[in-house]
Design a protein around this motif. Structure first.
Motif, PDB file in Angstrom:
ATOM      1  N   VAL A 100     -12.886   4.817 -10.066  1.00 45.07           N
ATOM      2  CA  VAL A 100     -12.845   4.628  -9.173  1.00 45.07           C
ATOM      3  C   VAL A 100     -11.246   3.115  -9.927  1.00 45.07           C
ATOM      4  O   VAL A 100     -10.459   2.842  -9.691  1.00 45.07           O
ATOM      5  N   GLU A 101     -12.572   2.400 -10.492  1.00 42.80           N
ATOM      6  CA  GLU A 101     -11.165   1.010 -10.738  1.00 42.80           C
ATOM      7  C   GLU A 101     -10.372   1.314 -11.387  1.00 42.80           C
ATOM      8  O   GLU A 101      -9.670   0.681 -11.796  1.00 42.80           O
ATOM      9  N   TYR A 102     -10.882   2.208 -12.747  1.00 44.54           N
ATOM     10  CA  TYR A 102      -9.763   2.965 -13.413  1.00 44.54           C
ATOM     11  C   TYR A 102      -8.672   3.033 -13.095  1.00 44.54           C
ATOM     12  O   TYR A 102      -7.933   2.767 -13.384  1.00 44.54           O
ATOM     13  N   ALA A 103      -8.789   3.869 -11.588  1.00 42.97           N
ATOM     14  CA  ALA A 103      -7.168   4.095 -10.543  1.00 42.97           C
ATOM     15  C   ALA A 103      -7.083   3.087 -10.525  1.00 42.97           C
ATOM     16  O   ALA A 103      -6.040   3.542  -9.991  1.00 42.97           O
ATOM     17  N   PHE A 104      -7.276   2.165  -9.777  1.00 48.27           N
ATOM     18  CA  PHE A 104      -7.248   0.872  -9.054  1.00 48.27           C
ATOM     19  C   PHE A 104      -6.433  -0.397 -10.374  1.00 48.27           C
ATOM     20  O   PHE A 104      -5.284  -1.032  -9.543  1.00 48.27           O
ATOM     21  N   THR A 105      -6.954   0.369 -11.239  1.00 51.24           N
ATOM     22  CA  THR A 105      -5.912  -0.343 -11.923  1.00 51.24           C
ATOM     23  C   THR A 105      -4.695  -0.097 -12.835  1.00 51.24           C
ATOM     24  O   THR A 105      -3.670  -1.109 -13.137  1.00 51.24           O
ATOM     25  N   PHE A 106      -4.660   1.707 -12.498  1.00 48.95           N
ATOM     26  CA  PHE A 106      -3.446   1.623 -13.179  1.00 48.95           C
ATOM     27  C   PHE A 106      -2.112   1.601 -11.792  1.00 48.95           C
ATOM     28  O   PHE A 106      -1.258   1.109 -12.105  1.00 48.95           O
ATOM     29  N   ILE A 107      -3.196   1.384 -10.748  1.00 46.59           N
ATOM     30  CA  ILE A 107      -1.957   1.590  -9.645  1.00 46.59           C
ATOM     31  C   ILE A 107      -1.520  -0.454  -9.508  1.00 46.59           C
ATOM     32  O   ILE A 107      -0.414  -0.425  -9.240  1.00 46.59           O
ATOM     33  N   GLY A 108      -2.594  -1.476  -9.751  1.00 43.85           N
ATOM     34  CA  GLY A 108      -2.182  -2.382  -9.992  1.00 43.85           C
ATOM     35  C   GLY A 108      -2.049  -3.350  -8.931  1.00 43.85           C
ATOM     36  O   GLY A 108      -2.202  -2.414  -8.011  1.00 43.85           O
ATOM     37  N   GLY A 109      -1.527  -4.647  -8.865  1.00 44.94           N
ATOM     38  CA  GLY A 109      -0.915  -5.415  -7.423  1.00 44.94           C
ATOM     39  C   GLY A 109      -2.203  -5.829  -6.888  1.00 44.94           C
ATOM     40  O   GLY A 109      -3.296  -6.118  -6.839  1.00 44.94           O
ATOM     41  N   GLU A 110      -1.715  -5.963  -5.629  1.00 48.97           N
ATOM     42  CA  GLU A 110      -2.543  -6.163  -4.606  1.00 48.97           C
ATOM     43  C   GLU A 110      -3.354  -4.642  -4.391  1.00 48.97           C
ATOM     44  O   GLU A 110      -4.287  -4.711  -3.612  1.00 48.97           O
ATOM     45  N   ALA A 111      -2.886  -3.850  -4.588  1.00 53.55           N
ATOM     46  CA  ALA A 111      -4.574  -2.671  -4.853  1.00 53.55           C
ATOM     47  C   ALA A 111      -5.365  -2.806  -5.292  1.00 53.55           C
ATOM     48  O   ALA A 111      -6.766  -1.940  -4.932  1.00 53.55           O
ATOM     49  N   LYS A 112      -5.570  -3.546  -6.366  1.00 54.80           N
ATOM     50  CA  LYS A 112      -6.964  -4.401  -6.864  1.00 54.80           C
ATOM     51  C   LYS A 112      -7.669  -4.339  -5.816  1.00 54.80           C
ATOM     52  O   LYS A 112      -8.898  -4.766  -6.047  1.00 54.80           O
ATOM     53  N   ILE A 113      -7.546  -5.835  -4.890  1.00 53.27           N
ATOM     54  CA  ILE A 113      -8.284  -6.007  -4.417  1.00 53.27           C
ATOM     55  C   ILE A 113      -9.265  -5.276  -3.207  1.00 53.27           C
ATOM     56  O   ILE A 113     -10.528  -5.462  -2.967  1.00 53.27           O
TER      57      ILE A 113
END
Length: 157
Positions: A100-113
């Motif tokens: 999950v964290e790896y996926a959100f790292t790719f999305i980046g930006g405000e999604a990491k919240i």
């Protein structure tokens, strides 16, 4: 006069870097290095120049994916009183949390919240499914806390 070396500490502060910053500050205060050298050492520490290659691999993805299951399983058993079946489920939850964290790292930006929210949801779902369909023999608190320990402030690197 006196010197103060200030450094903003990110959410997932690194204790190795914290130790290096302390050593830099002590060397500066004791006069072994000047301010310019301290700033250079600080930049080098931030860039990982003084960290082993294996450490750098484990500090970022995809190498970090190896740590999540190991951390979740060991924390579930050592800190939160789980047994080996709990460690297995926590390891699975840890792998899920890492993905999950790896996926959100790719999305980046405000999604990491949203990482903490989705890690909590995936951990809750996996743990609850094991608890429901395997005879309620698992300690959910050890699984949840063991997995989420990584995401507590100051426990990850």
């Amino acid at each position: 006069g006196t010197y103060e070396l200030h450094r903003k500490v990110p959410y997932d502060y690194d204790s190795e870097f914290q130790d290096l910053y302390l050593k830099i500050a002590v060397a500066l205060v004791e006069g072994h290095i000047n301010v310019h050298e301290a700033l250079i050492f600080q930049s080098e520490a931030t860039n990982g120049i003084h960290t082993a290659k294996s450490g750098l691999y484990l500090r970022d993805f995809p190498g970090r994916l190896l740590l999540y299951p190991l951390e979740a399983a060991t924390c579930a058993v050592i800190f939160f009183g789980g047994d080996w079946p709990d460690a297995g489920v926590a390891a699975l939850c840890g792998l899920s949390a890492g993905l999950v964290e790896y996926a959100f790292t790719f999305i980046g930006g405000e999604a990491k919240i949203l990482i903490d929210v989705f890690v909590g949801i995936s951990t809750g779902m996996i743990g609850s499914l094991f608890w429901k369909f395997h005879g309620q023999q698992y300690c959910l608190s050890s699984i949840f806390l063991g997995t989420l320990y990584w995401f507590f402030y100051g426990t990850a690197f």
